[in-house]
Design a protein around this motif. Sequence first.
Motif, mmCIF file in Angstrom:
data_model
loop_
_atom_site.group_PDB
_atom_site.id
_atom_site.type_symbol
_atom_site.label_atom_id
_atom_site.label_comp_id
_atom_site.label_asym_id
_atom_site.label_seq_id
_atom_site.Cartn_x
_atom_site.Cartn_y
_atom_site.Cartn_z
ATOM 1 N N MET A 1 0.857 -1.185 0.000
ATOM 2 C CA MET A 1 0.000 0.000 0.000
ATOM 3 C C MET A 1 0.893 1.235 0.000
ATOM 4 O O MET A 1 1.495 1.583 1.011
ATOM 5 N N LYS A 2 1.052 1.847 -1.168
ATOM 6 C CA LYS A 2 1.929 3.005 -1.301
ATOM 7 C C LYS A 2 1.180 4.182 -1.910
ATOM 8 O O LYS A 2 0.349 4.019 -2.801
ATOM 9 N N PHE A 3 1.504 5.379 -1.428
ATOM 10 C CA PHE A 3 0.914 6.610 -1.943
ATOM 11 C C PHE A 3 1.873 7.243 -2.927
ATOM 12 O O PHE A 3 3.051 7.458 -2.616
ATOM 13 N N THR A 4 1.388 7.541 -4.110
ATOM 14 C CA THR A 4 2.232 8.157 -5.134
ATOM 15 C C THR A 4 1.611 9.438 -5.682
ATOM 16 O O THR A 4 1.948 9.876 -6.777
ATOM 17 N N GLY A 5 0.681 10.025 -4.916
ATOM 18 C CA GLY A 5 -0.016 11.212 -5.396
ATOM 19 C C GLY A 5 -1.252 10.819 -6.185
ATOM 20 O O GLY A 5 -1.534 9.644 -6.403
ATOM 21 N N THR A 6 -1.999 11.828 -6.623
ATOM 22 C CA THR A 6 -3.192 11.586 -7.433
ATOM 23 C C THR A 6 -3.225 12.601 -8.570
ATOM 24 O O THR A 6 -2.423 13.543 -8.609
ATOM 25 N N LYS A 7 -4.158 12.413 -9.467
ATOM 26 C CA LYS A 7 -4.275 13.336 -10.606
ATOM 27 C C LYS A 7 -4.698 14.726 -10.151
ATOM 28 O O LYS A 7 -4.509 15.707 -10.878
ATOM 29 N N ASN A 8 -5.270 14.822 -8.949
ATOM 30 C CA ASN A 8 -5.742 16.115 -8.435
ATOM 31 C C ASN A 8 -4.808 16.734 -7.403
ATOM 32 O O ASN A 8 -5.087 17.820 -6.908
ATOM 33 N N TYR A 9 -3.720 16.034 -7.063
ATOM 34 C CA TYR A 9 -2.846 16.529 -5.992
ATOM 35 C C TYR A 9 -1.398 16.271 -6.376
ATOM 36 O O TYR A 9 -0.992 15.121 -6.562
ATOM 37 N N VAL A 10 -0.624 17.342 -6.484
ATOM 38 C CA VAL A 10 0.795 17.221 -6.815
ATOM 39 C C VAL A 10 1.570 17.004 -5.525
ATOM 40 O O VAL A 10 1.749 17.928 -4.726
ATOM 41 N N ALA A 11 2.012 15.778 -5.310
ATOM 42 C CA ALA A 11 2.774 15.435 -4.104
ATOM 43 C C ALA A 11 4.241 15.310 -4.476
ATOM 44 O O ALA A 11 4.604 14.540 -5.379
ATOM 45 N N THR A 12 5.099 16.065 -3.793
ATOM 46 C CA THR A 12 6.532 15.959 -4.053
ATOM 47 C C THR A 12 7.030 14.585 -3.629
ATOM 48 O O THR A 12 6.373 13.857 -2.878
ATOM 49 N N GLU A 13 8.211 14.234 -4.094
ATOM 50 C CA GLU A 13 8.789 12.937 -3.733
ATOM 51 C C GLU A 13 8.975 12.826 -2.227
ATOM 52 O O GLU A 13 8.744 11.768 -1.632
ATOM 53 N N GLU A 14 9.384 13.940 -1.590
ATOM 54 C CA GLU A 14 9.591 13.923 -0.138
ATOM 55 C C GLU A 14 8.278 13.684 0.599
ATOM 56 O O GLU A 14 8.243 12.953 1.599
ATOM 57 N N LEU A 15 7.195 14.277 0.121
ATOM 58 C CA LEU A 15 5.897 14.087 0.761
ATOM 59 C C LEU A 15 5.415 12.656 0.574
ATOM 60 O O LEU A 15 4.860 12.050 1.507
ATOM 61 N N GLN A 16 5.604 12.100 -0.600
ATOM 62 C CA GLN A 16 5.230 10.707 -0.825
ATOM 63 C C GLN A 16 6.001 9.784 0.121
ATOM 64 O O GLN A 16 5.423 8.849 0.700
ATOM 65 N N LEU A 17 7.286 10.037 0.286
ATOM 66 C CA LEU A 17 8.105 9.229 1.192
ATOM 67 C C LEU A 17 7.594 9.323 2.622
ATOM 68 O O LEU A 17 7.568 8.333 3.358
ATOM 69 N N ALA A 18 7.174 10.530 3.033
ATOM 70 C CA ALA A 18 6.680 10.730 4.397
ATOM 71 C C ALA A 18 5.403 9.936 4.640
ATOM 72 O O ALA A 18 5.246 9.276 5.679
ATOM 73 N N VAL A 19 4.469 9.994 3.690
ATOM 74 C CA VAL A 19 3.215 9.252 3.832
ATOM 75 C C VAL A 19 3.493 7.757 3.925
ATOM 76 O O VAL A 19 2.967 7.055 4.797
ATOM 77 N N ASN A 20 4.341 7.253 3.038
ATOM 78 C CA ASN A 20 4.624 5.822 3.015
ATOM 79 C C ASN A 20 5.425 5.372 4.229
ATOM 80 O O ASN A 20 5.276 4.233 4.694
ATOM 81 N N ALA A 21 6.264 6.263 4.767
ATOM 82 C CA ALA A 21 6.998 5.935 5.986
ATOM 83 C C ALA A 21 6.043 5.785 7.174
ATOM 84 O O ALA A 21 6.183 4.879 7.999
ATOM 85 N N ALA A 22 5.064 6.686 7.258
ATOM 86 C CA ALA A 22 4.074 6.609 8.338
ATOM 87 C C ALA A 22 3.263 5.323 8.226
ATOM 88 O O ALA A 22 2.931 4.691 9.238
ATOM 89 N N ILE A 23 2.931 4.928 7.000
ATOM 90 C CA ILE A 23 2.198 3.680 6.792
ATOM 91 C C ILE A 23 3.034 2.490 7.247
ATOM 92 O O ILE A 23 2.554 1.595 7.946
ATOM 93 N N THR A 24 4.314 2.482 6.885
ATOM 94 C CA THR A 24 5.206 1.369 7.241
ATOM 95 C C THR A 24 5.418 1.295 8.747
ATOM 96 O O THR A 24 5.371 0.206 9.346
ATOM 97 N N LEU A 25 5.644 2.443 9.373
ATOM 98 C CA LEU A 25 5.901 2.482 10.815
ATOM 99 C C LEU A 25 4.636 2.326 11.647
ATOM 100 O O LEU A 25 4.717 2.079 12.847
ATOM 101 N N GLN A 26 3.477 2.516 11.011
ATOM 102 C CA GLN A 26 2.191 2.518 11.709
ATOM 103 C C GLN A 26 2.191 3.578 12.822
ATOM 104 O O GLN A 26 1.782 3.328 13.952
ATOM 105 N N ARG A 27 2.672 4.741 12.448
ATOM 106 C CA ARG A 27 2.682 5.883 13.363
ATOM 107 C C ARG A 27 1.910 7.039 12.745
ATOM 108 O O ARG A 27 1.796 7.132 11.515
ATOM 109 N N PRO A 28 1.399 7.950 13.580
ATOM 110 C CA PRO A 28 0.726 9.124 13.022
ATOM 111 C C PRO A 28 1.689 9.958 12.180
ATOM 112 O O PRO A 28 2.881 10.062 12.499
ATOM 113 N N LEU A 29 1.166 10.533 11.107
ATOM 114 C CA LEU A 29 1.943 11.434 10.266
ATOM 115 C C LEU A 29 1.584 12.861 10.649
ATOM 116 O O LEU A 29 0.433 13.278 10.506
#
Length: 281
Positions: A1-29
């Motif tokens: 389960m990885k977040f790579t942005g959407t067609k309606n939201y421009v997510a930088t690479e750093e932001l994508q990494l942050a979201v996916n790190a929170a998912i992996t760690l199971q910690r609040p972002l």
Amino acid sequence: MKFTGTKNYVATEELQLAVNAAITLQRPLLIKGEPGTGKTLLAEEVAEALDMPLITWHVKSTTKAQQGLYEYDAVSRLRDSQLGTDKVHDISNYIVPGKLWEAFTSEKPAVLLIDEVDKADIEFPNDLLLELDRMEFYVYETQETIKATQRPLVIITSNNEKELPDAFLRRCFFHYIRFPDRDTMQQIVDVHFPGVQQALVQKALEVFYDLRDISGLKKKPSTSELVDWIKLLMADEMARGELLSEDASTSVPPLSGALVKNEQDAGLLERLAFMMRRQNR
């Protein structure tokens, strides 16, 4: 389960990494950044991209942590007891689940947005430490423990209005959304207005970033305000022509009320425009 942005939201690479790190760690972002940089919208787009229900808890200055767990409606129970209603004998009828309860008992893993956590009292984040850590809480009135059947992805936003407690920060994965550079902002505008006249966008971006660079500006315009401004310019042919004219640099930007939001900044723009006109005589 990885977040790579959407067609309606421009997510930088750093932001994508942050979201996916929170998912992996199971910690609040924990997301910080200037108002209008898309912090709240991020949670909505993550929920859409990962096909997860979104549960939103908008925090106010009067919000208490207990409200996110549950509330006991003692007033309704007292009224029902006076009316002789049968349900008064079951106290669970008067327990109102909060947003955390809703997220913990969701059939599918949910995205729980705790929006603008820094608006509440300084003790608010600390009061949620145990519940966010263990993903459970105890209901004293019914003597039951509510446990997360599906661990939610918790996204917490802050506008940096006050410092958050260290104990709370230690339990979060942190990301600061930096203000978009010109290239990223171009992508954001293109997402909102595909096919927009590029000459208008380039001129609008030039004026927008020049405005943000003005010394003494009380409130710098944000991404959301730029999007609103371009939308107005697209709808108003006269204002659009004024912006693209040769005299634009010596006048206040048309429809500037979308960009500046107080009388001090409006007055500063008028003075700067007046000085530019004098220099060009």
